[in-house]
Design an enzyme around this catalytic site. Structure first.
Site, short mmCIF file in Angstrom:
data_model
loop_
_atom_site.label_atom_id
_atom_site.label_comp_id
_atom_site.label_asym_id
_atom_site.label_seq_id
_atom_site.Cartn_x
_atom_site.Cartn_y
_atom_site.Cartn_z
N GLY A 154 4.68 4.50 5.43
CA GLY A 154 4.15 5.38 6.46
C GLY A 154 5.17 5.54 7.56
O GLY A 154 5.37 4.63 8.36
N GLY A 155 5.87 6.69 7.60
CA GLY A 155 6.91 6.88 8.61
C GLY A 155 8.08 5.95 8.35
O GLY A 155 8.72 5.99 7.29
N PHE A 156 8.40 5.09 9.33
CA PHE A 156 9.51 4.15 9.20
C PHE A 156 9.06 2.78 8.71
O PHE A 156 9.86 1.85 8.69
CB PHE A 156 10.21 3.98 10.56
CG PHE A 156 10.77 5.25 11.11
CD1 PHE A 156 11.42 6.14 10.28
CD2 PHE A 156 10.67 5.56 12.45
CE1 PHE A 156 11.95 7.32 10.77
CE2 PHE A 156 11.20 6.74 12.96
CZ PHE A 156 11.84 7.62 12.11
N LEU A 210 0.80 -1.22 0.00
CA LEU A 210 0.00 0.00 0.00
C LEU A 210 0.83 1.27 0.00
O LEU A 210 0.36 2.33 -0.39
CB LEU A 210 -0.93 0.01 1.21
CG LEU A 210 -1.95 -1.14 1.29
CD1 LEU A 210 -2.78 -1.02 2.56
CD2 LEU A 210 -2.84 -1.14 0.06
N GLY A 211 2.06 1.19 0.49
CA GLY A 211 2.91 2.39 0.51
C GLY A 211 3.77 2.41 1.75
O GLY A 211 3.94 1.41 2.46
N LYS A 262 2.05 -3.74 9.12
CA LYS A 262 3.07 -2.71 9.14
C LYS A 262 4.42 -3.39 9.35
O LYS A 262 4.59 -4.15 10.31
CB LYS A 262 2.81 -1.70 10.26
CG LYS A 262 1.59 -0.83 10.04
CD LYS A 262 1.47 0.26 11.11
CE LYS A 262 2.56 1.29 10.95
NZ LYS A 262 2.36 2.46 11.85
N ALA A 275 6.71 0.03 6.11
CA ALA A 275 6.03 -0.28 4.85
C ALA A 275 4.69 -0.91 5.19
O ALA A 275 4.57 -1.69 6.13
CB ALA A 275 6.87 -1.22 4.01
N ASP A 289 -0.08 12.74 18.02
CA ASP A 289 0.02 13.00 16.58
C ASP A 289 -1.36 13.04 15.93
O ASP A 289 -1.58 12.44 14.88
CB ASP A 289 0.90 11.95 15.91
CG ASP A 289 1.43 12.42 14.55
OD1 ASP A 289 1.38 13.63 14.28
OD2 ASP A 289 1.87 11.57 13.76
#
Length: 595
Positions: free
Chosen positions: A53-55, A50-51, A73, A57, A174
């Site tokens: 995000g932060g640190f 999916l892409g 994640k 995949a 956050d």
């Protein structure tokens, strides 16, 4: 598994260094390009990347055990700090059980070996897949800002999520439009990305700079940017900024005056005053001036931001806009009904929490009152027996008279034996309050016992020293003098109020209450003194009885009953006023910012 076998046509290799991660045949157990395992933890099959995000995949995976699609994640950053944050996110999500948080099972965090010559371990976290859009994506459909009714709904649900987090001692740190999603099926708001979550109180004083600084420009409050210790109000600041951006449809940087730094947003959109005032209070620079709890935000929404009847005329145009955005009118109706039910359920749950809190506070206070009364009665009974059934009282009195005349001859105090009874009553009252264990106090039996003895002893001494200047027969009420003149009544009630207040202050200070010691002592002392002064003024506690309690000259059952009744009532009254101070006055002071 047999049913789903035909569905898995191809799988994805999660090795970050794989030259050809996709597609891999669905029945392969190892990657044909790099040899890495394609079945994670003997349960999850990666389907799609999916892409990033932060640190981490992000992948969609198929759970062969639950037969559902979930999100994986995968930590790709190798630094120890990134690993710490990743493990922290897993631990936080495993603790949370709320519809506004992605579900994570206890065994959903694990590490995977690539099975290659690199022998690298990849930390993995599997969580519920949320079908829906982020508020950031929804805002793209509303360039002029989202409808106010949606903002109120989202703000209420976000406050409910934060209430759950803060009750468990967790700060998200956050909150922003990209970290809030709306479930496609129900319209339920969901908070995501807990990588920056922090445990309240996890950072010791003096080590603020050692904590990880997580900053989202425009959303993070000043104390978080400065690296100071943050509390729940940091989430309220970020949430307020998020809702302002959704209302106006403008970047937060455009709402801030570059010259003065002032934040102006009310003139950029039409918003009711109650909602605007609430959002402004949430984004105040001083954390202590923001709402103290998420429940306060929900309460203000219910009271000040409920839709009025005048808004019904514009409902049709708003309905058309929402229908166009969501698809069909029927789907919108279902979502509105479900969301309304969720709001009502959250409100009922909040009212239930308030009711339970009130009941627990009453039970805690009642327990303290009962134990203080019992301790006072036991202590007074012990002291009464010592001075009337043993030689302790007479021996102590003879010794004190001889010493006192040498030191302070102008103040004559005769009934020194009664000081033992008062000391025992103070000890019993202090231990009774301590053993009840209420009001968040530490059980400091030794210190409480000493301060109880000291307080009651000083109170007795003030009484004796005061009446030594007046004819004892006047205060004792011999003849009909005390019935005719009210002046002695007035003197006695004020004196007794002073004596009880002085006796209570040291006792309360020795109990080990969690905070606001002087406030608790002042409230308990003044309240107790006021009640006993009133008892004398109303002649409920006659002067004859009062003088006999403090310095009786004969021994009878009536003296005994009056004595233990006096001290028992005194202990009960102290417990009551401590409850008033702890559960009513101190919370108000905290709400006003007195920490």
């Amino acid at each position: 598994m047999i049913v789903h076998q035909s569905f898995i046509k191809s799988v994805y290799c999660i090795n970050p260094n794989c030259p050809r991660p996709y597609p891999q045949p669905g029945d392969f157990k190892f990657c044909s390009s790099c040899g890495s395992m394609l079945r994670l933890n003997n349960r999850y099959v990666p389907l799609q990347h999916l892409g990033l995000g932060g640190f981490a995949a992000i992948y969609t995976v198929w759970d062969q055990q639950d037969q559902t699609e979930k999100v994986l994640k995968l930590l790709v950053e190798k630094s120890p700090k990134a690993l710490q944050l990743f493990e922290q996110e897993a631990a936080v999500l495993q603790r949370l059980k709320h519809p506004g948080v992605p579900k994570v099972e206890s065994d959903s965090y694990f590490t995977v070996s690539l099975g290659t010559c690199q022998q690298r371990l990849l930390p993995c976290l599997v969580m519920e897949k949320i079908n829906g859009e982020t508020l950031e994506a929804i805002l793209n459909r509303y360039p002029q800002g989202c409808p106010e009714t949606l903002i109120i709904n989202w703000l209420y649900q976000a406050a409910d999520i934060l209430q759950e987090l803060h009750d468990l001692g967790i700060i998200h740190r956050d909150i922003k439009p990209s970290n809030l999603m709306v479930r496609e099926e129900t319209g339920q708001l969901v908070a995501i990305d807990f990588g920056g979550a922090k445990q309240i109180g996890a950072i010791p004083l003096g080590k603020q700079n050692c904590s990880t600084r997580l900053i989202s420009p425009g959303y993070s409050p000043p104390e978080q940017i400065a690296g100071d210790v943050v509390g729940p109000t940091a989430d309220f600041y970020a949430l307020g900024r998020t809702m302002i951006q959704l209302l106006t449809g403008q970047d937060l940087a455009e709402l801030q005056d570059p010259a003065t730094g002032e934040f102006h947003w009310r003139d950029r959109t039409k918003v009711r005053r109650g909602l605007a005032n609430l959002l402004d209070s949430m984004i105040r620079l001083d954390p202590q001036k923001r709402p103290a709890k998420a429940a306060d935000i929900q309460r203000r929404l219910v009271v000040n931001c409920r839709l009025s009847k005048k808004s019904s005329s514009s409902s049709f145009s708003l309905f058309q806009a929402l229908t166009k955005a969501a698809g069909t009118a029927q789907e919108i109706s279902v979502r509105v009904l479900i969301t309304g039910a969720q709001v009502i359920f959250s409100l009922v749950r909040w009212l239930w929490r308030v009711f339970i809190s009130i009941v627990l506070a009453c039970l805690d206070t009642l327990g303290e009152m009962v134990m203080a009364g019992i301790g006072a009665v036991v202590g007074a009974t012990t002291g009464f027996a010592l001075i009337n059934r043993t030689i302790v009282g007479d021996s102590f009195a003879d010794w004190m008279i001889g010493q006192w005349i040498l030191m302070v001859p102008e103040i004559q105090i005769i009934p020194w034996g009664e000081l033992i009874m008062f000391a025992c009553a103070g000890l019993g009252t202090a231990w009774g309050l301590t053993e009840a264990g209420g009001f968040g106090q530490q059980k400091r039996r030794l210190i409480a016992g000493i301060t109880g003895i000291f307080g009651y002893g000083v109170g007795w001494f003030i009484w004796q020293a005061s009446i030594s200047y007046s004819p004892r027969e006047q205060l004792a009420g011999l003849g009909d003098l005390w019935q005719v003149s009210l002046s002695y009544n007035s003197i006695a009630d004020r004196l007794l109020g002073l004596v009880t207040a002085v006796a209570v202050i040291p006792l309360v200070l020795g109990l080990g209450l969690p905070s606001h010691y002087l406030v608790h002592a002042a409230v308990a002392a003044s309240g107790t003194g006021m009640i006993f002064s009133g008892l004398v003024r109303l002649n409920i506690l006659p002067l004859e009885v009062l003088v006999h309690i403090f310095s009786f000259s004969d021994v009878s059952w009536s003296d005994f009953i009056n004595t233990i009744s006096f001290f028992g009532l005194l202990g009960i009254t102290i417990g009551f006023w401590l409850g008033v101070s702890y559960y009513l006055l101190v919370p108000v002071l905290r709400l006003l910012g007195w920490r």
